[in-house]
Design an enzyme around this catalytic site. Structure first.
Site, PDB file in Angstrom:
ATOM      1  N   ASP A  48      -5.403   2.421   1.813  1.00 13.57           N
ATOM      2  CA  ASP A  48      -6.299   1.503   2.513  1.00 13.57           C
ATOM      3  C   ASP A  48      -6.520   1.970   3.946  1.00 13.57           C
ATOM      4  OD1 ASP A  48      -6.815  -0.197   0.441  1.00 13.57           O
ATOM      5  OD2 ASP A  48      -5.631  -1.883   1.211  1.00 13.57           O
ATOM      6  N   ASP A  86      -0.390  -3.404  -4.458  1.00 11.81           N
ATOM      7  CA  ASP A  86      -1.706  -3.503  -3.840  1.00 11.81           C
ATOM      8  C   ASP A  86      -2.455  -2.180  -4.009  1.00 11.81           C
ATOM      9  OD1 ASP A  86      -3.899  -4.505  -2.542  1.00 11.81           O
ATOM     10  OD2 ASP A  86      -2.924  -4.816  -0.627  1.00 11.81           O
ATOM     11  N   ARG A 112     -12.240  -0.150  -6.734  1.00 15.58           N
ATOM     12  CA  ARG A 112     -12.100   0.350  -5.364  1.00 15.58           C
ATOM     13  C   ARG A 112     -11.835   1.862  -5.333  1.00 15.58           C
ATOM     14  NH1 ARG A 112      -8.868  -4.442  -1.989  1.00 15.58           N
ATOM     15  NH2 ARG A 112     -10.182  -6.149  -2.751  1.00 15.58           N
ATOM     16  N   ASP A 172       0.843  -1.199   0.000  1.00 11.88           N
ATOM     17  CA  ASP A 172       0.000   0.000   0.000  1.00 11.88           C
ATOM     18  C   ASP A 172       0.878   1.249   0.000  1.00 11.88           C
ATOM     19  OD1 ASP A 172      -2.203  -1.639   0.193  1.00 11.88           O
ATOM     20  OD2 ASP A 172      -2.374  -1.419   2.378  1.00 11.88           O
TER      21      ASP A 172
END
Length: 602
Positions: free
Chosen positions: A436, A432, A485, A403
C-alpha cells in the site's frame, strides 16, 4: 390518425433512447460525440467543448477515446446531463473560456505564413517530460487534464522537450499564483541557463495569466527546464506554448519508449537479456534524482529485526548510506525498538524518518514471517529479495496494519524488487494488502515481485481525499490469486507493463477519481474485469496497448459504480512516460515472469 400519432411517438422515443443532442448542446463548428459518462471518439487531438444549452467550457489537446466527464474540464454552472463535442479542425491555442465561443489548443503544430509554427504542450502529452511535484486538477480554470504543481522548494521545476529549426522562439506559460510572492524561476535550454522568468501573484489559484520570453535557439531537440529559484516553488503551470520555426513536441530524452522489437535503455536500466525481461532498475524510481539506496555506505549483516533496527540507528546520521543484508527468519518476537539515528518500533520493521537505505535478502534465506515493513517519511530506499508473508492486522501477532509493505507520509524514491509478498487468506482472516502507498508517496517502482493470496494487491491513495501520491511503476510482477486492487489507483499516474495476472477474482487495475494508468503488454488469464473503474462513479482513465487477454478473462456488465474497460478495451487518456524502457511481447510475459519474479531469483 391513431397509427400516424403512434409512428411519430415511436420516432420520438427512438431519438431519446439514442441520447440525441439539442442544437444548443454543442457550439457552432463542433461535432457532438458523447453524453456525460460515455466515450467520446474521434481521430487525432482536438479541442473539446463540455456543457449544454449554449454554455460551455473547453479542454485543449484532448485525444479521442476519453470518457466525457466533468473532471476533465474547468468548472461550469449548468444543469445535467452535459455533453461533449469536438472541434472539427485542430487549431492554435488560446486560453480556456466559459462562454459559448470556443478556444482551443493542440499539441500538434499549425503553420503560419511566416514559416513559424505554434504548439501547446499540456501535461502528460508528448513533449511534457515531468514535474518535480504532481499534476493536479483541484483548482478550476485550467485547460487539458490538469496543471503542473511543483513541490514548494527551490530547485523544483518542470521539464519539456521540443524540436525545430534554428531561429527565434517565443515560449509562453499559462500559470496561476495564489500567493502574494513572485514565484520566479530560471529557464535552461539543454542544461544551460538562458533566462530568469517572473511569475507574480495572480490573486488566486483559479486566476490564470501568461508569462513569456523570446530567444534564439539552435536547431534540433531542445530540452527545456523551468526551475524555481526561491523557496515557494513555481506557480501552477497550465501549459507551455512554443512558437518557432518548424517547431514540434519531442519525445523526452530524445527518444520515445521502445516496443518489443527494439530495445531502449538509459543509465538506470539495462536492455533485455537473452531470456527476455529487463534487468536493473527501471521506472519512476529512476526519476526525481534517482534511487540508489545505501550505495556507497557500509554493509551490515542482520538476522533479527532488532539487528536491522540497530543497523539503522547506529549510523552517524539518519541519512548516512547503509546496506543491510538480511538472512534468517525475522519475526515480531525478535524485533524490538532501538534508539539512535532512527525512529523504530516493536513488532514491525520501521524505516521511518531516514534516507539512503538498502534492505536486501541474502539468497533465499530472508523470510519475514508475520511481520511487515513500514516506510514512513523516508526517501531513497531499496527493498530487495525479501520474502514477506502472512502479515496480520487482526488476530495474533499483528504488524504494520496487515500490510506486507506499507508506505505513507512523504515517501519518495523507493524501489521494491524481487520480493515475494503473500498471505494465506483475506480480510476476514486478518490480512490486508501486499503493498500500500498513501499520504504523499511518489516515485516508486515495484518490479519482479510476486503478490499472492490476499483479497488486496495494493492501493495508491487510501481515500478520496488522499491526493498527494503519484508516479508509480509496476513491471514484470506476478499477481496471483488476489481478489482485487492490482492496483487501486486514486488521483495518481501509474505505468504497468509486462506483468502476469492469474486468478484475479473480482477486479484488477482500478483507476478512479482521476487516477490514470498506462497498461502495456500485460498477460491476463483467469481474471475478472482486469481494467476499469469500480465501486464508484468517480471515473479514472487508462491507456492500453499490446495486452493479452486469455479466453478465461471475463468482463462484467457496465452499470452504476461499475465501468469495465472491456471486453474490447480502448484508451481513454494518453500518458507520456519520462524514462526509457523496453517491452517484452505480451505472449512471452507469462514464462518470463514465472521464471524471474520473486525472492531468491535475483
Amino acid at each position: 390518425m391513431l397509427r400516424k400519432v403512434c409512428s411519430i411517438l415511436t420516432l420520438v422515443l427512438a431519438a431519446c433512447s439514442m441520447n440525441a443532442f439539442a442544437a444548443t448542446d454543442y457550439p457552432s463548428g463542433y461535432t457532438k460525440c458523447a453524453k456525460e459518462g460515455s466515450v467520446c471518439n474521434y481521430s487525432g487531438t482536438r479541442t473539446v467543448a463540455y456543457g449544454k444549452q449554449g454554455t460551455f467550457v473547453y479542454a485543449s489537446a484532448r485525444t479521442g477515446g476519453f470518457v466525457c466527464s466533468a473532471s476533465l474540464f474547468p468548472s461550469i454552472s449548468v444543469g445535467t446531463p452535459r455533453y461533449c463535442s469536438y472541434n472539427k479542425t485542430e487549431s492554435s491555442s488560446s486560453s480556456s473560456s466559459s462562454s459559448s465561443s470556443s478556444s482551443s489548443s493542440s499539441s500538434s503544430s499549425s503553420s503560419s505564413s511566416g514559416g513559424s509554427s505554434m504548439i501547446t504542450i499540456q501535461e502528460n502529452t508528448t513533449g511534457f517530460c515531468g514535474v518535480d511535484g504532481t499534476v493536479d486538477n483541484n483548482n478550476s480554470g485550467y485547460t487539458g487534464s490538469g496543471f503542473a504543481n511543483t513541490d514548494n522548494a527551490s530547485g523544483k521545476g518542470v521539464n519539456w522537450a521540443v524540436n525545430g529549426s534554428s531561429g527565434s522562439y517565443t515560449l509562453r506559460w499559462r500559470y496561476a499564483n495564489g500567493s502574494t510572492s513572485n514565484r520566479s524561476g530560471v529557464l535552461s535550454v539543454n542544461g544551460s541557463t538562458v533566462s530568469t522568468r517572473d511569475f507574480p501573484g495572480t490573486g488566486s489559484w483559479t486566476s490564470w495569466t501568461t508569462s513569456s520570453v523570446t530567444l534564439n535557439l539552435a536547431s534540433g531537440v531542445k530540452t527545456l527546464r523551468l526551475q524555481a529559484n526561491q523557496s515557494g516553488g513555481l506557480g501552477n503551470i497550465d501549459y507551455l506554448e512554443v512558437t518557432g520555426p518548424n517547431v514540434s513536441a519531442a519525445s523526452c530524452s530524445g527518444s520515445s519508449s521502445s516496443s518489443s522489437s527494439s530495445s531502449s535503455s538509459s543509465s538506470s536500466s539495462s536492455s533485455s537479456t537473452s531470456g527476455g525481461g529487463m534487468t536493473g532498475q527501471v521506472g519512476y524510481s529512476t526519476q526525481n534524482g534517482g534511487t540508489t539506496g545505501g550505495a556507497g555506505g557500509p554493509t551490515v549483516n542482520a538476522s533479527t529485526g532488532t539487528q536491522i533496527h540497530q543497523a539503522l540507528c547506529g549510523r552517524a546520521s539518519n541519512s548516512s548510506p547503509i546496506i543491510i543484508r538480511v538472512s534468517g527468519t525475522i519475526t515480531v518476537g525478535n524485533t524490538s525498538k532501538v534508539s539512535g539515528s532512527c525512529n523504530t518500533a516493536d513488532g514491525v520493521i520501521e524505516i521511518k524518518d531516514v534516507s539512503n537505505v538498502t534492505l536486501v535478502g541474502v539468497g533465499s534465506s530472508a523470510i519475514f514471517d508475520q511481520i511487515g515493513v513500514h516506510v514512513r517519511n523516508s526517501s531513497n530506499i531499496i527493498l530487495q529479495n525479501l520474502d514477506i508473508r502472512n502479515v496480520k492486522k487482526s488476530g495474533s501477532p499483528t504488524s504494520n496494519g496487515g500490510d506486507a509493505i506499507g508506505m505513507e507520509t512523504n515517501v519518495s524514491n523507493v524501489w521494491v524488487d524481487h520480493c515475494t509478498l503473500s498471505a494465506t487468506g483475506g480480510e476476514s482472516d486478518g490480512f490486508d494488502a501486499m503493498i500500500d502507498m498513501k499520504a504523499g508517496t511518489r516515485y516508486v517502482t515495484v518490479s519482479w515481485s510476486i503478490l499472492r493470496g490476499s483479497d488486496r494487491g495494493g492501493l495508491v491513495g487510501s481515500s478520496d481525499s488522499d491526493d498527494q501520491n503519484n508516479y508509480i511503476t509496476y513491471h514484470h510482477n506476478y499477481y496471483n490469486n488476489l481478489k482485487s486492487r492490482t492496483p487501486l489507483l486514486r488521483f495518481a499516474t501509474a505505468h504497468s507493463f509486462n506483468n502476469y495476472f492469474n486468478g484475479i477474482s473480482d477486479t484488477g487495475m482500478n483507476p478512479r477519481i482521476g487516477g490514470r494508468i498506462k497498461a502495456e503488454n500485460n498477460y491476463f488469464e483467469n481474471a475478472k474485469d482486469p481494467i476499469g473503474t469500480f465501486y464508484t462513479n468517480e471515473l479514472g482513465y487508462w491507456q492500453v496497448s499490446g495486452n493479452f487477454f486469455a479466453s478465461s478473462v471475463t468482463w462484467s456488465t457496465p452499470g452504476d459504480e461499475n465501468y469495465p474497460a472491456g471486453p474490447n478495451p480502448v484508451s481513454t487518456t494518453s500518458i507520456s512516460i519520462p524514462y526509457s524502457y523496453s517491452l517484452d511481447s505480451a505472449s512471452n510475459v507469462k514464462s518470463i515472469v514465472l521464471n524471474g519474479a520473486g525472492a531468491g531469483k535475483m
